[in-house]
Design a protein around this motif. Structure first.
Motif, PDB file in Angstrom:
ATOM      1  N   LEU A  64      62.292  18.788  56.429  1.00  0.00           N
ATOM      2  CA  LEU A  64      62.683  17.390  56.552  1.00  0.00           C
ATOM      3  C   LEU A  64      61.490  16.470  56.353  1.00  0.00           C
ATOM      4  N   SER A  65      60.345  16.812  56.937  1.00  0.00           N
ATOM      5  CA  SER A  65      59.156  15.971  56.793  1.00  0.00           C
ATOM      6  C   SER A  65      58.783  15.798  55.324  1.00  0.00           C
ATOM      7  N   LYS A  66      58.853  16.864  54.573  1.00  0.00           N
ATOM      8  CA  LYS A  66      58.503  16.800  53.165  1.00  0.00           C
ATOM      9  C   LYS A  66      59.479  15.922  52.381  1.00  0.00           C
ATOM     10  N   LYS A  67      60.776  16.027  52.694  1.00  0.00           N
ATOM     11  CA  LYS A  67      61.769  15.184  52.030  1.00  0.00           C
ATOM     12  C   LYS A  67      61.527  13.712  52.347  1.00  0.00           C
ATOM     13  N   MET A  68      61.219  13.429  53.616  1.00  0.00           N
ATOM     14  CA  MET A  68      60.954  12.051  54.008  1.00  0.00           C
ATOM     15  C   MET A  68      59.725  11.512  53.296  1.00  0.00           C
ATOM     16  N   ASP A  69      58.665  12.302  53.230  1.00  0.00           N
ATOM     17  CA  ASP A  69      57.436  11.847  52.585  1.00  0.00           C
ATOM     18  C   ASP A  69      57.658  11.532  51.109  1.00  0.00           C
ATOM     19  N   GLU A  70      58.431  12.374  50.436  1.00  0.00           N
ATOM     20  CA  GLU A  70      58.730  12.114  49.028  1.00  0.00           C
ATOM     21  C   GLU A  70      59.522  10.814  48.871  1.00  0.00           C
ATOM     22  N   TYR A  71      60.416  10.565  49.812  1.00  0.00           N
ATOM     23  CA  TYR A  71      61.202   9.325  49.771  1.00  0.00           C
ATOM     24  C   TYR A  71      60.280   8.117  49.953  1.00  0.00           C
ATOM     25  N   PHE A  72      59.368   8.190  50.942  1.00  0.00           N
ATOM     26  CA  PHE A  72      58.439   7.088  51.165  1.00  0.00           C
ATOM     27  C   PHE A  72      57.592   6.834  49.918  1.00  0.00           C
ATOM     28  N   LYS A  73      57.102   7.884  49.325  1.00  0.00           N
ATOM     29  CA  LYS A  73      56.263   7.743  48.125  1.00  0.00           C
ATOM     30  C   LYS A  73      57.033   7.032  47.013  1.00  0.00           C
ATOM     31  N   SER A  74      58.268   7.472  46.797  1.00  0.00           N
ATOM     32  CA  SER A  74      59.083   6.873  45.743  1.00  0.00           C
ATOM     33  C   SER A  74      59.360   5.397  46.020  1.00  0.00           C
ATOM     34  N   GLN A  75      59.743   5.083  47.249  1.00  0.00           N
ATOM     35  CA  GLN A  75      60.067   3.708  47.618  1.00  0.00           C
ATOM     36  C   GLN A  75      58.843   2.799  47.525  1.00  0.00           C
ATOM     37  N   LEU A  76      57.747   3.221  48.111  1.00  0.00           N
ATOM     38  CA  LEU A  76      56.571   2.359  48.185  1.00  0.00           C
ATOM     39  C   LEU A  76      55.928   2.166  46.820  1.00  0.00           C
ATOM     40  N   GLU A  77      55.792   3.234  46.047  1.00  0.00           N
ATOM     41  CA  GLU A  77      55.213   3.083  44.709  1.00  0.00           C
ATOM     42  C   GLU A  77      56.138   2.298  43.799  1.00  0.00           C
ATOM     43  N   GLY A  78      57.441   2.446  43.990  1.00  0.00           N
ATOM     44  CA  GLY A  78      58.391   1.730  43.144  1.00  0.00           C
ATOM     45  C   GLY A  78      58.474   0.253  43.459  1.00  0.00           C
ATOM     46  N   ASN A  79      58.230  -0.123  44.702  1.00  0.00           N
ATOM     47  CA  ASN A  79      58.389  -1.524  45.115  1.00  0.00           C
ATOM     48  C   ASN A  79      57.081  -2.303  45.184  1.00  0.00           C
ATOM     49  N   LEU A  80      55.958  -1.602  45.260  1.00  0.00           N
ATOM     50  CA  LEU A  80      54.664  -2.279  45.383  1.00  0.00           C
ATOM     51  C   LEU A  80      53.780  -1.869  44.208  1.00  0.00           C
ATOM     52  N   GLU A  81      53.700  -2.748  43.223  1.00  0.00           N
ATOM     53  CA  GLU A  81      52.952  -2.449  41.998  1.00  0.00           C
ATOM     54  C   GLU A  81      51.468  -2.259  42.301  1.00  0.00           C
ATOM     55  N   GLY A  82      50.916  -1.185  41.772  1.00  0.00           N
ATOM     56  CA  GLY A  82      49.496  -0.915  41.982  1.00  0.00           C
ATOM     57  C   GLY A  82      49.215  -0.008  43.163  1.00  0.00           C
ATOM     58  N   LEU A  83      50.265   0.414  43.866  1.00  0.00           N
ATOM     59  CA  LEU A  83      50.081   1.317  45.004  1.00  0.00           C
ATOM     60  C   LEU A  83      50.292   2.761  44.569  1.00  0.00           C
ATOM     61  N   SER A  84      49.329   3.606  44.882  1.00  0.00           N
ATOM     62  CA  SER A  84      49.439   5.037  44.610  1.00  0.00           C
ATOM     63  C   SER A  84      49.383   5.785  45.946  1.00  0.00           C
ATOM     64  N   ILE A  85      50.405   6.602  46.201  1.00  0.00           N
ATOM     65  CA  ILE A  85      50.509   7.326  47.462  1.00  0.00           C
ATOM     66  C   ILE A  85      50.268   8.811  47.239  1.00  0.00           C
ATOM     67  N   SER A  86      49.359   9.393  48.012  1.00  0.00           N
ATOM     68  CA  SER A  86      49.209  10.848  48.043  1.00  0.00           C
ATOM     69  C   SER A  86      49.766  11.341  49.372  1.00  0.00           C
ATOM     70  N   LEU A  87      50.280  12.575  49.377  1.00  0.00           N
ATOM     71  CA  LEU A  87      50.923  13.131  50.560  1.00  0.00           C
ATOM     72  C   LEU A  87      50.088  14.271  51.122  1.00  0.00           C
ATOM     73  N   LYS A  88      49.883  14.226  52.425  1.00  0.00           N
ATOM     74  CA  LYS A  88      49.164  15.298  53.115  1.00  0.00           C
ATOM     75  C   LYS A  88      50.109  15.875  54.155  1.00  0.00           C
ATOM     76  N   GLU A  89      50.600  17.077  53.894  1.00  0.00           N
ATOM     77  CA  GLU A  89      51.617  17.687  54.758  1.00  0.00           C
ATOM     78  C   GLU A  89      51.018  18.905  55.442  1.00  0.00           C
ATOM     79  N   VAL A  90      50.872  18.821  56.751  1.00  0.00           N
ATOM     80  CA  VAL A  90      50.117  19.841  57.490  1.00  0.00           C
ATOM     81  C   VAL A  90      50.914  20.304  58.706  1.00  0.00           C
ATOM     82  N   PRO A  91      50.582  21.462  59.266  1.00  0.00           N
ATOM     83  CA  PRO A  91      51.215  21.907  60.507  1.00  0.00           C
ATOM     84  C   PRO A  91      50.979  20.908  61.629  1.00  0.00           C
ATOM     85  N   PHE A  92      51.843  20.949  62.617  1.00  0.00           N
ATOM     86  CA  PHE A  92      51.824  19.961  63.688  1.00  0.00           C
ATOM     87  C   PHE A  92      50.490  19.939  64.428  1.00  0.00           C
TER      88      PHE A  92
END
Length: 573
Positions: free
Chosen positions: A421-449
């Motif tokens: 679920l965390s990974k799905k949410m992160d991908e959604y955030f990346k898509s939304q934020l990069e799509g709505n805010l021009e010039g923003l690049s998001i990298s994802l860091k997914e680690v154990p709790f």
């Protein structure tokens, strides 16, 4: 059985009456009855009502989504750790089946001085799992250890400062640990002196940070203390076995030395870490799990299943915006950048499509169906919505923020978990934020709790998907997180007006409920609408698959999630 909301209101009434009798107050953390409450027509009671007698092998197979980071009561700060701790250890009080704190290691209700500053607890004849007595010195040692700066306890200062005498000064290294307001009068008499009258104090005694520890055992283990099953002593319903400190499985076994062992029906509980719903559902269907959480697309698929239980929660999830990293200001120190990100992602789709388990969008920090004023009005009705999704406003803030920073683009990292679920949410955030805010690049860091906890503690992140489940029933359980230099702030946010409002709710406004709630509402507005220090995402619900023969599970609305003390197996074929 009564609805959870009734318990909330009764808790509030009880706390206010206690407060007026005490004529004083501090952190108004109303904790006697229900805190992290989940009111829902499908789940106003604990999901598994007692029905029938134990009539099968008393063994259950459960899952957790993360490994255990720690079971040291001075160090625990996470959902899994507190859940384990609650089932293998016990404090002066324990939440019962109706989520009321009642004497546990204490043999009877505490004796309270007239000025409300001194509590005297008489301990029952309880034993540790090594057959030695639980004593008053065990509480003195554990509490001193939790407030000692050398221990690095995340919850000790948070729960004790402003409550236990001298705790604040000790946590700031201005006093010695021995000056904490706790004393062993004799082996079975434990005395606590408070900084000021605290009406919710007895309810705090069920919280894990206040559990006892046997000094001789802790010191003999040294760095190995609480690092595996053998590195712990137990005074609760179960003992922990088969845990090597890093593994993804463990077992609870009935503690024969527990003072109330005759009311513990289960012999064993086998727990495995299962990080994705598909695996959990498969194990459940293959009868290898008796209880399983379901998220994402599977939650939508199974939420109407005859064995599904919907568990609304009062846990709220949000972005933490780290304003300082590695000693340097981050772009998130810019208010417009924070506001842009906070308003640039669609929360309804996040809740309904990505999470899909009954969770609801959040435009707030203090959850719904949680805190009620003296007129039984939900705090949310008083405070309203903040940082609502609005792309046009987000883009205006983004443009201003980039101009103020003197740049035309930004690269930011989102720190999240490694579950499905965390990974799905992160991908959604990346898509939304990069799509709505021009010039923003998001990298994802997914680690154990456990890794994420370390990164949070060290403020080694830009944006973190974080969340909070309240430890007691009061708006301050959430709002106190973000005071300047607070132990759970960990993102370099500071606002003096916010700090004063929170401090006022602990002092002069403590006996003025209406004004106190108004102060909370002002504080939430500053935190969210004015400063966008964090960005709310959603309020969680859970879809649970639970075998019909699994009876007596008690879900707690604050503190630890579950108690297995009263659980049992009945009707299993």
């Amino acid at each position: 059985m009564k609805s959870k909301k009734w318990l909330l209101l009764m808790a509030l009434t009880l706390v206010l009456s206690m407060f007026l009798a005490a004529c004083g107050g501090s952190k108004e953390e109303d904790k006697p009855a229900a805190d992290k409450d989940k009111e829902d027509d499908q789940a106003t009671e604990n999901p598994a009502e007692e029905d029938g007698e134990p009539d099968a092998e008393q063994v259950l197979y459960l899952e957790e989504r993360n490994a255990i980071p720690s079971v040291d009561s001075a160090i625990v700060e996470d959902q899994v750790g507190f859940n384990v701790l609650n089932n293998v250890n016990e404090g002066l009080y324990r939440l019962n089946q109706e989520n009321i704190a009642e004497p546990a290691m204490a043999a009877e209700e505490a004796e309270v001085s007239e000025d409300g500053l001194t509590y005297t607890f008489k301990l029952r004849d309880a034993k540790w799992s090594d057959d030695t007595p639980v004593t008053a010195e065990d509480f003195v040692f554990a509490w001193q250890r939790a407030i000692d700066p050398a221990t690095g306890s995340p919850y000790g200062p948070f729960m004790m400062s402003g409550v236990i005498k001298n705790a604040t000064e000790i946590s700031e290294e201005k006093m010695e640990v021995s000056e904490l307001g706790v004393k062993a009068i004799d082996e079975k008499t434990f005395e606590v002196t408070l900084e000021r009258p605290v009406p919710y104090f007895l309810s705090l005694m069920s919280f894990g940070t206040f559990y006892p520890q046997k000094e001789e055992f802790v010191t003999s283990k040294g760095d190995a203390y609480a690092t595996n099953s053998d590195g712990l002593l137990y005074n609760g319903p179960f003992i922990l076995t088969d845990w090597d400190g890093t593994g993804d499985s463990w077992t609870y076994k009935k503690n024969e030395h527990y003072w109330d062992a005759e009311n513990v029906k289960l012999d064993e509980i086998h727990v495995n870490v299962v990080k994705d719903s598909a695996t959990a559902v498969k194990l459940y269907q293959d009868n290898k799990l008796d209880w399983a959480r379901v998220t994402g697309d599977l939650a939508m698929q199974y939420r109407d299943d005859k064995e599904a239980v919907i568990e609304p929660e009062t846990s709220v999830f949000y972005f933490k915006f780290n304003q300082e990293r590695g000693g340097e200001k981050t772009p998130l120190a810019n208010e417009n950048i924070r506001k842009a990100i906070a308003k640039a992602f669609e929360k309804n789709d996040m809740a309904d499509i990505v999470i899909a388990d009954g969770s609801t969008p959040a435009n707030f920090l203090v959850p719904t169906d949680f805190a009620f004023d003296e007129n039984e009005k939900d705090f949310r009705d008083l405070s309203g919505d903040h940082l609502v999704y609005n792309v046009e406003e987000a883009q205006e803030h983004w443009k201003k923020g980039l101009e103020e920073l003197g740049v035309d683009s930004l690269k930011l990292e989102i720190l999240g978990g490694d579950t499905e679920l965390s990974k799905k949410m992160d991908e959604y955030f990346k898509s939304q934020l990069e799509g709505n805010l021009e010039g923003l690049s998001i990298s994802l860091k997914e680690v154990p709790f456990s890794v994420r906890l370390d990164l949070d503690t060290n403020q080694d992140y830009d944006i973190q998907v974080s969340g909070w489940g309240p430890d007691f029933q009061d708006p301050i359980s959430f709002l106190d997180l973000f005071v300047t230099d607070g132990p759970n702030n960990l993102m370099s946010y500071s606002n003096s007006e916010y700090d004063k409002l929170i401090e006022d709710t602990k002092g002069e406004l403590a006996v003025k409920p209406a004004e106190r709630y108004e102060a909370f509402a002002k504080a939430e507005k500053i935190l969210l609408e004015d400063d966008a220090a964090i960005a709310p995402i959603y309020q969680r619900s859970l879809v649970i698959l639970q075998k019909p023969y699994y009876k007596g599970l008690v879900r707690h609305p604050f503190g630890a999630d579950y108690s297995y003390k009263w659980a049992y197996v009945s009707g299993k074929k």
